[in-house]
Write a protein that holds these residues in place. Structure first.
Motif, short mmCIF file in Angstrom:
data_model
loop_
_atom_site.label_atom_id
_atom_site.label_comp_id
_atom_site.label_asym_id
_atom_site.label_seq_id
_atom_site.Cartn_x
_atom_site.Cartn_y
_atom_site.Cartn_z
N HIS A 75 27.96 36.42 -36.65
CA HIS A 75 26.71 35.87 -36.15
C HIS A 75 26.66 36.08 -34.64
CE1 HIS A 75 25.63 33.93 -39.96
NE2 HIS A 75 26.91 33.64 -40.09
N HIS A 76 25.55 36.50 -34.16
CA HIS A 76 25.40 36.75 -32.73
C HIS A 76 24.31 35.84 -32.17
CE1 HIS A 76 27.93 40.34 -32.92
NE2 HIS A 76 27.27 40.67 -34.01
N ALA A 77 24.51 35.41 -30.93
CA ALA A 77 23.48 34.61 -30.28
C ALA A 77 22.24 35.48 -30.07
CB ALA A 77 23.99 34.10 -28.94
N SER A 78 21.12 34.84 -30.08
CA SER A 78 19.87 35.58 -29.90
C SER A 78 19.87 36.28 -28.55
CB SER A 78 18.69 34.61 -29.99
OG SER A 78 17.51 35.26 -29.59
N VAL A 79 19.38 37.52 -28.54
CA VAL A 79 19.32 38.26 -27.28
C VAL A 79 18.28 37.64 -26.35
CG1 VAL A 79 20.13 40.43 -28.24
CG2 VAL A 79 17.68 39.86 -28.33
N ASP A 80 17.41 36.80 -26.94
CA ASP A 80 16.38 36.17 -26.13
C ASP A 80 16.86 34.90 -25.43
OD1 ASP A 80 14.56 38.11 -26.94
OD2 ASP A 80 14.07 36.99 -28.77
N PHE A 81 18.10 34.44 -25.79
CA PHE A 81 18.58 33.19 -25.21
C PHE A 81 19.00 33.39 -23.76
CE2 PHE A 81 22.13 30.39 -24.05
CZ PHE A 81 21.52 29.16 -24.20
N THR A 82 18.54 32.49 -22.90
CA THR A 82 18.93 32.51 -21.50
C THR A 82 19.48 31.14 -21.13
OG1 THR A 82 17.15 34.07 -20.98
CG2 THR A 82 18.15 32.87 -19.13
N ARG A 83 20.70 31.11 -20.65
CA ARG A 83 21.32 29.83 -20.26
C ARG A 83 20.55 29.25 -19.09
NH1 ARG A 83 26.18 27.29 -21.12
NH2 ARG A 83 26.82 25.83 -19.49
N GLN A 84 20.13 28.02 -19.23
CA GLN A 84 19.35 27.38 -18.19
C GLN A 84 20.23 27.00 -17.00
OE1 GLN A 84 15.92 27.01 -18.39
NE2 GLN A 84 16.30 28.34 -20.15
N PRO A 85 19.70 27.06 -15.79
CA PRO A 85 20.49 26.72 -14.61
C PRO A 85 20.71 25.22 -14.52
CG PRO A 85 18.20 27.11 -14.02
CD PRO A 85 18.32 27.46 -15.46
N PRO A 86 21.70 24.80 -13.74
CA PRO A 86 21.94 23.36 -13.54
C PRO A 86 20.70 22.70 -12.94
CG PRO A 86 23.76 24.66 -12.66
CD PRO A 86 22.67 25.62 -12.98
N ARG A 87 20.53 21.43 -13.24
CA ARG A 87 19.44 20.67 -12.66
C ARG A 87 19.99 19.63 -11.69
NH1 ARG A 87 14.77 19.40 -17.24
NH2 ARG A 87 14.07 21.56 -17.50
N PRO A 88 19.15 19.12 -10.78
CA PRO A 88 19.63 18.21 -9.74
C PRO A 88 20.14 16.88 -10.29
CG PRO A 88 17.45 19.08 -9.22
CD PRO A 88 17.74 19.45 -10.63
N LEU A 89 20.99 16.24 -9.52
CA LEU A 89 21.49 14.91 -9.82
C LEU A 89 20.34 13.92 -9.84
CD1 LEU A 89 24.06 12.93 -9.95
CD2 LEU A 89 23.68 12.66 -7.49
N VAL A 90 20.39 12.99 -10.80
CA VAL A 90 19.43 11.89 -10.85
C VAL A 90 20.17 10.63 -10.43
CG1 VAL A 90 17.96 10.48 -12.33
CG2 VAL A 90 18.04 12.95 -12.65
N TYR A 91 19.91 10.13 -9.24
CA TYR A 91 20.56 8.89 -8.79
C TYR A 91 19.60 7.73 -9.06
CZ TYR A 91 23.50 5.68 -6.21
OH TYR A 91 24.33 4.63 -5.89
N THR A 92 20.08 6.75 -9.82
CA THR A 92 19.25 5.64 -10.24
C THR A 92 19.62 4.39 -9.46
OG1 THR A 92 19.24 6.62 -12.45
CG2 THR A 92 18.43 4.36 -12.25
N TYR A 93 18.62 3.74 -8.88
CA TYR A 93 18.84 2.57 -8.02
C TYR A 93 18.52 1.27 -8.77
CZ TYR A 93 18.98 5.95 -4.19
OH TYR A 93 19.30 7.00 -3.38
N HIS A 94 19.07 0.17 -8.26
CA HIS A 94 18.74 -1.16 -8.77
C HIS A 94 17.69 -1.77 -7.86
CE1 HIS A 94 19.12 -5.08 -10.57
NE2 HIS A 94 19.53 -5.65 -9.45
N ASP A 95 16.55 -2.14 -8.43
CA ASP A 95 15.46 -2.65 -7.60
C ASP A 95 15.19 -4.14 -7.85
OD1 ASP A 95 14.43 -2.48 -10.12
OD2 ASP A 95 12.77 -1.14 -9.62
N GLY A 96 16.13 -4.84 -8.48
CA GLY A 96 15.97 -6.25 -8.75
C GLY A 96 16.83 -7.11 -7.85
N PRO A 97 16.74 -8.42 -7.98
CA PRO A 97 17.60 -9.33 -7.21
C PRO A 97 19.08 -9.10 -7.51
CG PRO A 97 15.78 -10.52 -8.23
CD PRO A 97 15.77 -9.15 -8.83
N GLU A 98 19.93 -9.48 -6.58
CA GLU A 98 21.36 -9.27 -6.75
C GLU A 98 21.94 -10.04 -7.93
OE1 GLU A 98 23.41 -10.06 -3.12
OE2 GLU A 98 22.67 -8.24 -2.12
N SER A 99 21.29 -11.13 -8.33
CA SER A 99 21.79 -11.94 -9.44
C SER A 99 21.38 -11.39 -10.80
CB SER A 99 21.30 -13.39 -9.31
OG SER A 99 19.87 -13.42 -9.36
#
Length: 289
Positions: free
Chosen positions: A21-45
């Motif tokens: 079985h061979h991978a499709s010749v049409d397949f293209t490995r996608q490039p890396p995507r940027p980091l998603v940094y997620t913040y906390h926007d609520g009270p400290e408690s």
């Protein structure tokens, strides 16, 4: 000819004559995507990085982090929104990694819980309400298996695909946050997966990105992983959070540790031998390693 040799030869012949079985010749490995940094926007408690995991029969562990230290490790829960007729208390911990100090990490075990039931819960006595669904009592059961999650735009896309499935338990066999010693990324990862990991049990094990070993100072590694993501290792007779087992709906799941000793004389090998010997196929006909 010995039977074992004959079986090996048959296996080799089967491999040789399998269609190619061979991978499709049409397949293209996608490039890396940027980091998603997620913040906390609520009270400290208020709770953040909320996630749940299975711990013994009919019980669930609720884990979360607060920036404020003096927050009770308590979970109020019930079967109806805003109506909590049960509560449980647990404990909290924190850790240091060089100049980084974690928030207060809370762990509370709740139950006994009914199967195939939605529970509504609140962590620490304040903040938003969450809910999760317990696994069914009988087959069928649906697992999601995903590894190397990290926290990029590809991660967000993967989580959206997962969320489209009404699964029962998620198995994550290593490489969670990709923090790689950058401890704030552990916090970001916990916030990123909270909408998903707070609604279904996530059962995880470690990969190389969880090691975070530093010679002499942190020679054993896994400091953040063990503090943030405790799994039911004690309940399964393991003396390490890096390998454990659990039962759910006719399946016996074994989560092994690739980055701790697994030689014949190791604790992990001895534990695995004992664990497999105790499997009752009449109760759990489907062992999964």
């Amino acid at each position: 000819m010995p039977r074992s040799v004959l079986l090996l030869l048959l296996l080799l012949l089967a491999v040789v004559f399998l269609p190619t079985h061979h991978a499709s010749v049409d397949f293209t490995r996608q490039p890396p995507r940027p980091l998603v940094y997620t913040y906390h926007d609520g009270p400290e408690s208020h709770p953040q990085q909320v996630h749940v995991s299975l711990v013994g029969k009919q019980y669930m562990r609720v884990s979360w982090v607060t920036e404020e230290r003096n927050v009770a490790s308590i979970v109020n829960y019930g079967k109806f929104p805003g109506k909590y007729d049960s509560s449980a208390t647990g404990n909290s911990t924190s850790y240091h990694y060089f100049l980084y100090t974690s928030g207060e990490i809370h762990h509370v075990t709740i139950g006994p819980l009914d199967p195939a039931t939605t529970y509504y819960y609140r962590c620490g006595g304040s903040g938003p309400e969450f809910n999760f669904q317990t696994p069914p009592v009988n087959f069928p059961i649906e697992f999601v298996v995903v590894g190397d999650l990290g926290q990029t735009e590809w991660t967000s896309s993967t989580l959206e695909h997962i969320n489209a499935s009404n699964y029962d338990v998620l198995l994550l066999p290593g490489d969670l946050s990709y923090a790689d010693t950058q401890q704030p990324l552990w916090d970001s990862f916990g916030r990123l997966v909270q909408p998903y990991a707070s609604r279904r049990p996530w059962m995880v094990t470690q990969g190389n990105h969880e090691q975070e070993i530093f010679p002499i100072i942190y020679p054993k590694g896994f400091k953040a992983y063990n503090a943030r993501w405790p799994m039911p290792h004690e309940e399964s007779g393991s003396n390490s959070n890096l390998y454990y087992s659990f039962d759910v709906v006719g399946t016996h799941i074994i989560m092994l540790g690739s980055y701790t000793d697994f030689s014949v004389d190791s604790d992990q090998y001895k534990w695995l031998t004992n664990d497999l010997a105790k499997v009752d196929r009449s109760l759990t006909p489907c062992p999964v390693v």
